[in-house]
Design a protein around this motif. Sequence first.
Motif, PDB file in Angstrom:
ATOM      1  N   SER A 113       0.846  -1.209   0.000  1.00 50.18           N
ATOM      2  CA  SER A 113       0.000   0.000   0.000  1.00 50.18           C
ATOM      3  C   SER A 113       0.873   1.247   0.000  1.00 50.18           C
ATOM      4  O   SER A 113       0.571   2.233  -0.681  1.00 50.18           O
ATOM      5  N   GLU A 117       0.662   3.998  -2.916  1.00 44.04           N
ATOM      6  CA  GLU A 117       0.164   5.351  -2.618  1.00 44.04           C
ATOM      7  C   GLU A 117       1.223   6.435  -2.734  1.00 44.04           C
ATOM      8  O   GLU A 117       0.926   7.604  -2.539  1.00 44.04           O
ATOM      9  N   THR A 118       2.469   6.057  -3.006  1.00 42.47           N
ATOM     10  CA  THR A 118       3.503   7.083  -3.191  1.00 42.47           C
ATOM     11  C   THR A 118       3.531   7.485  -4.674  1.00 42.47           C
ATOM     12  O   THR A 118       3.820   6.655  -5.528  1.00 42.47           O
ATOM     13  N   THR A 211       5.418  12.539   0.647  1.00 46.45           N
ATOM     14  CA  THR A 211       4.148  11.991   1.144  1.00 46.45           C
ATOM     15  C   THR A 211       4.446  11.035   2.296  1.00 46.45           C
ATOM     16  O   THR A 211       5.509  10.430   2.350  1.00 46.45           O
ATOM     17  N   PHE A 213       2.909   7.825   5.012  1.00 44.74           N
ATOM     18  CA  PHE A 213       1.997   6.673   5.054  1.00 44.74           C
ATOM     19  C   PHE A 213       2.092   6.065   6.439  1.00 44.74           C
ATOM     20  O   PHE A 213       3.183   5.928   6.992  1.00 44.74           O
TER      21      PHE A 213
END
Length: 455
Positions: A113, A117-118, A211, A213
């Motif tokens: 994930s 998501e990066t 970003t 996470f």
Amino acid sequence: MTNSIVILAAGQGKRMYSNLPKVLHPLAGKPMLERVIETCLSLKMDNIFSIIGCKATEIKKTLGKYPVTWIEQKEQLGTGHAVLQALPAIPEHHRVLILYGDVPLISQSTLESFMAETPINALGIITAELPDPTGFGRIIRNPSHNIIKIIEEKEATPKQKCIQEINSGIYFVSAAFLNQTLPTLTNQNTQQEYYLTDIIEKAVKQKLEITSFQPTHYQEILGINDHIQQAALERFYQEQQAIKYLQQGATLADPMRFDVRGNLKIGKDVYIDINTIFEGDVTIGDHCVIGPNTFLRNVFLDNYIEIKANSYIENATIESHAIIGPFARIRGETHIANHAEIGNFIEIKNSSIGAYSKVHHVGYIGDSELGSTVNIGAGTITCNYDGAHKHKTLIGNDVFIGSNTELVAPVTIGEGATIGAGSTITRDVPPNQLAISRIKQSIIPNWQRKKKKET
Ligand code: UD1
Ligand code: MG
């Protein structure tokens, strides 16, 4: 775009106070670096590099079977310097996932994930809010909540130390960015190390998006630096295992006293008592009962089997309705057929026990083949070793062996034969015959036991 993984594992692990390299210390029975490598393999990335330094030869010897490129960092000059060692081997167009060899519980799903998501042109970082962030690098964000810096504990101001969001040290970023920035890191900090964390400020300067996470369980990103942290993560792991089996329908007398150090499969309506340890590949069929203080390693249990307290079983296959223990020791490729009963203080090694056969009290069965409905009396021993070689004992169906018998192998006891108690059997016994080798009893008349003189 294709990907590489770099696992940092060159550190000394001083706080383990051990001769074993830190990353070879086990978590749930497996070296922590091996866990990280196996997770990496499940991600199906292109290359896995591991940076090693301290006791590199021992690490390579233990984990050499894995498709990992080992890169030596001769001096441990910091995390930034460590990643730099791998860069010449990583193609410029790759994205790089950076992991730690001492963070063993990071999961495949979290990493998948995280990478998904990066965004392609971003620097991704896994962070977490910890109840106690002491010791970790803290994430500094600007008023718009963007990450602008990571500050190490040693450099942090008292105010920064209050920040609970920490750096896991796990990043996902392009090799091109690392190639550009890592050679420009300096070691002007309290530890005089080349900090990988400094790439954050460099990314900010280049206006590269950063970003973050968060994993579902923060324990996934905790590292092991000492035995206290090792024990804490072990407990977390075991608790997760227990929850998994409870959810699948097993009954655990106490989820806190149940340890899985391998791959365990549990069928339906299984009851597992306290202090039970499962190592290697263990399968437990339906309706089995595992008694307290039991150790099972590489064992296959069919359905309706009862393992009573304090039994130690390894490398065995046990068929349905068998009863084992209490205090049984079974090892060395042993096969126990259905409805067999193995009682207390019995050792069975490299043998097969036929259906409905009973070996109930105190004895040793080694390198033997027992047919079905055999009854072995208390205290019976197979003498399988002559000091140089091991020999077989073959016992046919329906044989009755009286108590305290020695079966000197190689020897065959034919079907239906009976052995009188206390015999030492050195020659084959034909089917349906009685063999006795004990000395005849004699009575000595008028014999008197000596008595102590009264003083
Ligand atoms: C590092 C991070 C910190 C983060 C923490 C998470 C830096 C500067 N700091 O701190 O922000 O919160 O991890 O656990 O990166 N290693 C090498 N070669 C070296 C130095 C380290 O391979 O020269 C390896 C170690 O074996 C270890 C990992 O890198 O697996 C992290 O090193 P460590 O010294 O434990 O860094 P921390 O101080 O914990
Ligand atoms: Mg650390």
